[in-house]
Design an enzyme around this catalytic site. Structure first.
Site, PDB file in Angstrom:
ATOM      1  N   HIS A 152     -13.070   4.441   2.516  1.00 24.54           N
ATOM      2  CA  HIS A 152     -11.948   5.572   2.191  1.00 24.54           C
ATOM      3  C   HIS A 152     -12.620   6.845   1.718  1.00 24.54           C
ATOM      4  CE1 HIS A 152      -9.388   1.871   2.397  1.00 24.54           C
ATOM      5  NE2 HIS A 152      -8.378   2.863   2.596  1.00 24.54           N
ATOM      6  N   TYR A 178      -0.950  -0.475  10.307  1.00 24.17           N
ATOM      7  CA  TYR A 178      -1.139  -1.160   9.195  1.00 24.17           C
ATOM      8  C   TYR A 178       0.134  -1.186   8.134  1.00 24.17           C
ATOM      9  CZ  TYR A 178      -3.437  -1.721   4.680  1.00 24.17           C
ATOM     10  OH  TYR A 178      -3.787  -2.216   3.296  1.00 24.17           O
ATOM     11  N   SER A 183       0.860  -1.213  -0.007  1.00 19.65           N
ATOM     12  CA  SER A 183       0.078   0.002   0.125  1.00 19.65           C
ATOM     13  C   SER A 183       0.967   1.217   0.143  1.00 19.65           C
ATOM     14  CB  SER A 183      -0.942  -0.113   1.335  1.00 19.65           C
ATOM     15  OG  SER A 183      -1.198   1.210   1.501  1.00 19.65           O
ATOM     16  N   SER A 184       0.506   2.392  -0.599  1.00 22.44           N
ATOM     17  CA  SER A 184       1.355   3.435  -0.705  1.00 22.44           C
ATOM     18  C   SER A 184       1.568   4.191   0.720  1.00 22.44           C
ATOM     19  CB  SER A 184       0.626   4.610  -1.819  1.00 22.44           C
ATOM     20  OG  SER A 184      -0.520   4.912  -1.204  1.00 22.44           O
ATOM     21  N   CYS A 185       0.867   3.795   1.667  1.00 20.57           N
ATOM     22  CA  CYS A 185       1.136   4.266   3.227  1.00 20.57           C
ATOM     23  C   CYS A 185       2.483   3.591   3.692  1.00 20.57           C
ATOM     24  CB  CYS A 185       0.040   4.118   3.917  1.00 20.57           C
ATOM     25  SG  CYS A 185      -0.652   2.519   4.538  1.00 20.57           S
ATOM     26  N   LYS A 201       2.205  -3.958   6.235  1.00 18.04           N
ATOM     27  CA  LYS A 201       2.587  -4.184   4.799  1.00 18.04           C
ATOM     28  C   LYS A 201       3.927  -4.178   4.388  1.00 18.04           C
ATOM     29  CE  LYS A 201      -1.529  -4.436   2.734  1.00 18.04           C
ATOM     30  NZ  LYS A 201      -1.617  -5.560   2.172  1.00 18.04           N
TER      31      LYS A 201
HETATM   32  O1  GFB Z   1      -9.165   7.728   1.796  1.00 16.12           O
HETATM   33  P1  GFB Z   1      -8.639   7.942   3.399  1.00 16.12           P
HETATM   34  O2  GFB Z   1      -9.350   7.414   4.500  1.00 16.12           O
HETATM   35  O3  GFB Z   1      -7.123   7.340   3.167  1.00 16.12           O
HETATM   36  O4  GFB Z   1      -8.423   9.573   3.468  1.00 16.12           O
HETATM   37  P2  GFB Z   1      -5.716   7.797   3.465  1.00 16.12           P
HETATM   38  C1  GFB Z   1      -7.707  10.392   2.363  1.00 16.12           C
HETATM   39  C2  GFB Z   1      -7.623  11.592   2.698  1.00 16.12           C
HETATM   40  O5  GFB Z   1      -9.193  12.136   2.549  1.00 16.12           O
HETATM   41  C3  GFB Z   1      -7.497  12.306   4.108  1.00 16.12           C
HETATM   42  C4  GFB Z   1      -9.956  13.015   3.696  1.00 16.12           C
HETATM   43  O6  GFB Z   1      -6.917  13.604   4.141  1.00 16.12           O
HETATM   44  C5  GFB Z   1      -8.929  12.292   4.938  1.00 16.12           C
HETATM   45  O7  GFB Z   1      -8.592  13.397   6.088  1.00 16.12           O
HETATM   46  N1  GFB Z   1     -11.286  12.739   3.881  1.00 16.12           N
HETATM   47  C6  GFB Z   1     -12.198  13.592   3.945  1.00 16.12           C
HETATM   48  C7  GFB Z   1     -11.919  11.480   4.242  1.00 16.12           C
HETATM   49  N2  GFB Z   1     -13.357  13.158   4.071  1.00 16.12           N
HETATM   50  C8  GFB Z   1     -13.294  11.909   4.510  1.00 16.12           C
HETATM   51  C9  GFB Z   1     -13.959  10.800   4.756  1.00 16.12           C
HETATM   52  O8  GFB Z   1     -15.336  10.956   4.832  1.00 16.12           O
HETATM   53  N3  GFB Z   1     -13.738   9.589   5.001  1.00 16.12           N
HETATM   54  C10 GFB Z   1     -12.296   9.308   4.806  1.00 16.12           C
HETATM   55  N4  GFB Z   1     -11.869   8.107   5.235  1.00 16.12           N
HETATM   56  N5  GFB Z   1     -11.510  10.193   4.457  1.00 16.12           N
HETATM   57  C11 GFB Z   1      -5.585   5.403   4.184  1.00 16.12           C
HETATM   58  C12 GFB Z   1      -4.763   4.753   5.139  1.00 16.12           C
HETATM   59  O9  GFB Z   1      -5.165   6.554   4.076  1.00 16.12           O
HETATM   60  O10 GFB Z   1      -5.329   4.723   2.730  1.00 16.12           O
HETATM   61  C13 GFB Z   1      -4.522   3.159   4.700  1.00 16.12           C
HETATM   62  O11 GFB Z   1      -5.249   4.842   6.424  1.00 16.12           O
HETATM   63  C14 GFB Z   1      -4.173   2.860   3.575  1.00 16.12           C
HETATM   64  O12 GFB Z   1      -3.362   2.836   5.682  1.00 16.12           O
HETATM   65  C15 GFB Z   1      -5.366   3.518   2.497  1.00 16.12           C
HETATM   66  O13 GFB Z   1      -3.206   3.167   3.047  1.00 16.12           O
HETATM   67  C16 GFB Z   1      -4.967   3.452   0.908  1.00 16.12           C
HETATM   68  O14 GFB Z   1      -5.025   7.896   1.941  1.00 16.12           O
HETATM   69  O15 GFB Z   1      -5.248   8.843   4.183  1.00 16.12           O
END
Ligand code: GFB
Length: 322
Positions: free
Chosen positions: A184, A141, A112-114, A145
């Site tokens: 996400h 997580y 994963s890119s994280c 990975k």
């Molecule tokens: O998609 P997301 O949870 O993944 O969040 P990450 C991406 C961005 O969207 C963050 C914003 O800056 C969030 O604050 N965001 C805005 C939201 N509104 C929302 C919402 O309603 N829900 C969510 N979820 N985000 C995950 C990692 O990181 O991505 C995992 O936690 C994994 O480890 C995955 O790598 C691909 O890119 O931030």
């Protein structure tokens, strides 16, 4: 050692019920591969070493895609770091060990890119792995990975096996997790804006500042890239798989709003975490090999939204989100 996937190759997609796993199964089937283990034998509990080993012993797959392991958005990562880490460590260890023990010809592990450091120079090159601290909201997580990625490399060194790692951009698409806790950003915003549209609400909340930048890949394109990498990539160094461009969460939110047809206002909530400031992969190596994504972001969002509407209607009928 390039691997030609033949029509008769026996293929197993570990995690066939995940977003990427299900897309891979659909893509493999579309291309006419007939001997897909998932279609005839139910998947074992991959967190269980004995069950996993027995599954490999009896099914003897030749090619394995590892898309298994629990995952979730930023909220799930904050709430359930132990569950996510433990599950991903177990799944990676069990599958990789069993694959080696039972003579799998080639294995493709999806990281994963994280796994890149929180403040990684952009675009993120493979050389930057493990050069700085991880993003705290998904450290557990990401560490699991990273362990999977290193385990593949370790098996190559110790046993000379053909196990490779792919690092994808953030995937999304039909079949994604649209739940309040697990989703996400794309699924979460689609759901929230869809509900607000139906209820006639004037504002929708978007977490964080809207400034973080993300690179998104449509799950079907990622499935296509996985098959491409399985066929053509052999190195012990992981390979990045992205579309080559990113956008801010504010820009994404506007695109989702257009897709959903929501006319209200978007309100950013700085009380929610931003996560990594930016996550654009350097996918030049894959580009140089000739792979290109097929689906423009807007088309992919529309397809995802269409799927979501149908799924919501099926589950809740006319009362969906009222
Ligand atoms: O998609 P997301 O949870 O993944 O969040 P990450 C991406 C961005 O969207 C963050 C914003 O800056 C969030 O604050 N965001 C805005 C939201 N509104 C929302 C919402 O309603 N829900 C969510 N979820 N985000 C995950 C990692 O990181 O991505 C995992 O936690 C994994 O480890 C995955 O790598 C691909 O890119 O931030």
């Amino acid at each position: 050692m390039n691997v030609v996937i033949e029509e008769k190759s026996k293929i197993y997609v570990a995690g066939g019920d995940t977003l990427v796993g299900a897309s891979l199964l659909a893509e493999l089937e579309r291309r006419g591969y007939r001997r897909i283990v998932n279609r005839s034998v139910p998947e074992p509990d991959l967190a269980d070493p004995a069950e996993t080993d027995e599954f490999f012993r009896t099914t003897l797959p030749e090619l394995v895609f590892v898309a298994a392991g629990k995952s979730g958005g930023i909220e799930a990562n904050r709430k359930y770091p132990a569950s996510l880490m433990a599950d991903n460590l177990l799944v990676a260890t069990n599958v990789i060990r069993a694959a080696h023990r039972h003579g799998v010809r080639k294995l493709l592990y999806l990281a994963s890119s994280c796994v890149y450091p929180r403040l990684c120079p952009q675009p993120m090159e493979v050389g930057s792995l493990m050069t700085g601290p991880l993003e705290p909201t998904n450290e557990a997580y990401a560490a699991a990975k990273l362990a999977g990625l290193i385990l593949c490399r370790a098996y190559r060194v110790e046993h000379g096996v053909n196990f490779v790692t792919l690092i994808p951009a953030n995937p999304f698409g039909p079949g994604d997790d649209f739940s309040l806790e697990g989703s996400h950003v794309i699924a979460a915003l689609m759901r929230r804006m869809h509900a607000a549209k139906i209820r006639g609400e004037s504002t929708v909340r978007v977490w964080g500042s809207g400034r973080p930048r993300r690179e998104f890949i449509f799950a079907r394109d990622l499935a296509d890239a996985c098959i491409f990498v399985m066929q053509r990539y052999e190195d012990d160094e992981p390979i990045n798989v992205g579309v080559g461009s990113d956008l801010s969460i504010a820009e994404l939110a506007e695109l989702v709003r257009e897709t959903v047809g929501y006319r209200g206002r978007l309100e950013f909530d700085p009380g929610q975490p931003d996560g990594m400031p930016a996550k654009l992969l350097d996918s030049s190596r894959l580009r140089a090999m000739g792979w290109r994504p097929q689906t423009p972001l807007k088309t992919a969002l529309a397809e995802t939204y269409e799927w979501f509407c149908k799924a919501a209607e099926k589950e809740h009928g006319d009362r969906a989100f009222l």
